[in-house]
Design an enzyme around this catalytic site. Structure first.
Site, PDB file in Angstrom:
ATOM      1  N   ASP A  63     -40.998 -21.991 -17.308  1.00 12.56           N
ATOM      2  CA  ASP A  63     -40.609 -23.070 -18.198  1.00 12.56           C
ATOM      3  C   ASP A  63     -39.545 -22.514 -19.128  1.00 12.56           C
ATOM      4  O   ASP A  63     -39.694 -21.419 -19.666  1.00 12.56           O
ATOM      5  CB  ASP A  63     -41.827 -23.559 -19.000  1.00 12.56           C
ATOM      6  CG  ASP A  63     -41.567 -24.935 -19.565  1.00 12.56           C
ATOM      7  OD1 ASP A  63     -40.934 -25.757 -18.883  1.00 12.56           O
ATOM      8  OD2 ASP A  63     -41.970 -25.179 -20.717  1.00 12.56           O
ATOM      9  N   SER A  64     -38.463 -23.265 -19.283  1.00 13.35           N
ATOM     10  CA  SER A  64     -37.386 -22.729 -20.107  1.00 13.35           C
ATOM     11  C   SER A  64     -36.817 -23.798 -21.015  1.00 13.35           C
ATOM     12  O   SER A  64     -37.094 -24.984 -20.849  1.00 13.35           O
ATOM     13  CB  SER A  64     -36.299 -22.145 -19.219  1.00 13.35           C
ATOM     14  OG  SER A  64     -36.056 -22.979 -18.121  1.00 13.35           O
ATOM     15  N   TYR A 140     -27.836 -27.057 -19.168  1.00 10.02           N
ATOM     16  CA  TYR A 140     -27.011 -26.833 -20.358  1.00 10.02           C
ATOM     17  C   TYR A 140     -25.957 -25.739 -20.175  1.00 10.02           C
ATOM     18  O   TYR A 140     -25.268 -25.383 -21.131  1.00 10.02           O
ATOM     19  CB  TYR A 140     -27.913 -26.456 -21.544  1.00 10.02           C
ATOM     20  CG  TYR A 140     -28.883 -27.536 -21.953  1.00 10.02           C
ATOM     21  CD1 TYR A 140     -28.452 -28.666 -22.648  1.00 10.02           C
ATOM     22  CD2 TYR A 140     -30.246 -27.431 -21.676  1.00 10.02           C
ATOM     23  CE1 TYR A 140     -29.347 -29.656 -23.031  1.00 10.02           C
ATOM     24  CE2 TYR A 140     -31.155 -28.415 -22.060  1.00 10.02           C
ATOM     25  CZ  TYR A 140     -30.699 -29.515 -22.738  1.00 10.02           C
ATOM     26  OH  TYR A 140     -31.580 -30.491 -23.128  1.00 10.02           O
ATOM     27  N   HIS A 164     -31.863 -15.371 -19.667  1.00  9.75           N
ATOM     28  CA  HIS A 164     -33.259 -15.452 -20.105  1.00  9.75           C
ATOM     29  C   HIS A 164     -34.193 -15.366 -18.898  1.00  9.75           C
ATOM     30  O   HIS A 164     -35.222 -14.708 -18.921  1.00  9.75           O
ATOM     31  CB  HIS A 164     -33.477 -16.760 -20.871  1.00  9.75           C
ATOM     32  CG  HIS A 164     -32.964 -17.996 -20.163  1.00  9.75           C
ATOM     33  ND1 HIS A 164     -31.713 -18.058 -19.615  1.00  9.75           N
ATOM     34  CD2 HIS A 164     -33.547 -19.185 -19.890  1.00  9.75           C
ATOM     35  CE1 HIS A 164     -31.543 -19.244 -19.054  1.00  9.75           C
ATOM     36  NE2 HIS A 164     -32.642 -19.945 -19.208  1.00  9.75           N
TER      37      HIS A 164
END
Ligand code: IMP
Length: 180
Positions: A63-64, A140, A164
């Site tokens: 999940d980010s 994004y 990330h």
């Protein structure tokens, strides 16, 4: 090892990171309703537990989200919904005239070992660009500036060095290797 996600962009990135560790990740393409939670960690753990009721054995999910400092961490855990609704143009509008453009992406990996969830996190600092740039990547990426390029202006390999997702999965793969 199955990676459960409906997002092909995420899967392709993780597939390549896993290769570096000699681990084969298979794609279980599946959309699931994400439980509500105040943090990515909470959401990832709840999602893993929920999926474990349907799926036998081990699997991994991730999940980010994007956290914009001047917006007090918004969209954060709501990144998916915000992307689908106001999108990159909406974030750029909210940031119109804002000087502090610091932002970060965060990823939480939850590995279900068949009995419980193990969580690993990764973060990358950057800035919100003044306008969307680039066509690669997803989500994004076109508005997330890392140095002088947005993530959408980078090749997958270049983004994968610093992202990330790379950092979170690296923690996970290292742990997995040490364990075996
Ligand atoms: P989720 O983890 O699938 O809930 O995704 C959260 C939201 O953040 C989605 O809209 C994704 O497109 C976005 N997102 C997650 N990781 C990235 C990334 O590496 N680049 C750009 N957008 C991302």
């Amino acid at each position: 090892m199955y990676f459960i996600t409906s997002n092909e962009g995420k899967f392709r990135e993780v597939e390549r990171i896993a290769e570096m560790y000699g681990i084969q990740v298979k794609w279980m393409k599946m959309k699931y309703v994400e439980p509500q939670g105040n943090s990515l960690e909470e959401i990832a753990k709840l999602s893993a537990r929920m999926l474990a009721e349907k799926i036998e054995g081990e699997f991994v999910i991730e999940d980010s989200g994007l956290f914009v400092e001047a917006l007090k961490g918004f969209p954060g855990p709501y990144s998916s919904y915000v992307f689908k609704t106001i999108g990159n143009e909406g974030i750029l509008k909210l940031m119109d005239g804002v000087k502090d453009r610091k932002a970060y992406f965060m990823a939480v990996v939850a590995y279900w070992d068949g009995e419980k969830a193990h969580v690993f996190t990764g973060k990358v600092d950057g800035e919100i660009a003044d306008s969307a740039r680039g066509t690669k990547g997803f989500g994004y990426d076109p508005i997330f500036l890392y140095g002088d390029k947005t993530f959408a202006e980078m090749e997958t390999g270049e983004k994968n060095k610093v992202s990330h997702r790379r950092r979170a999965f690296e923690e996970f793969f290292k742990w997995l290797k040490e364990k075996s």
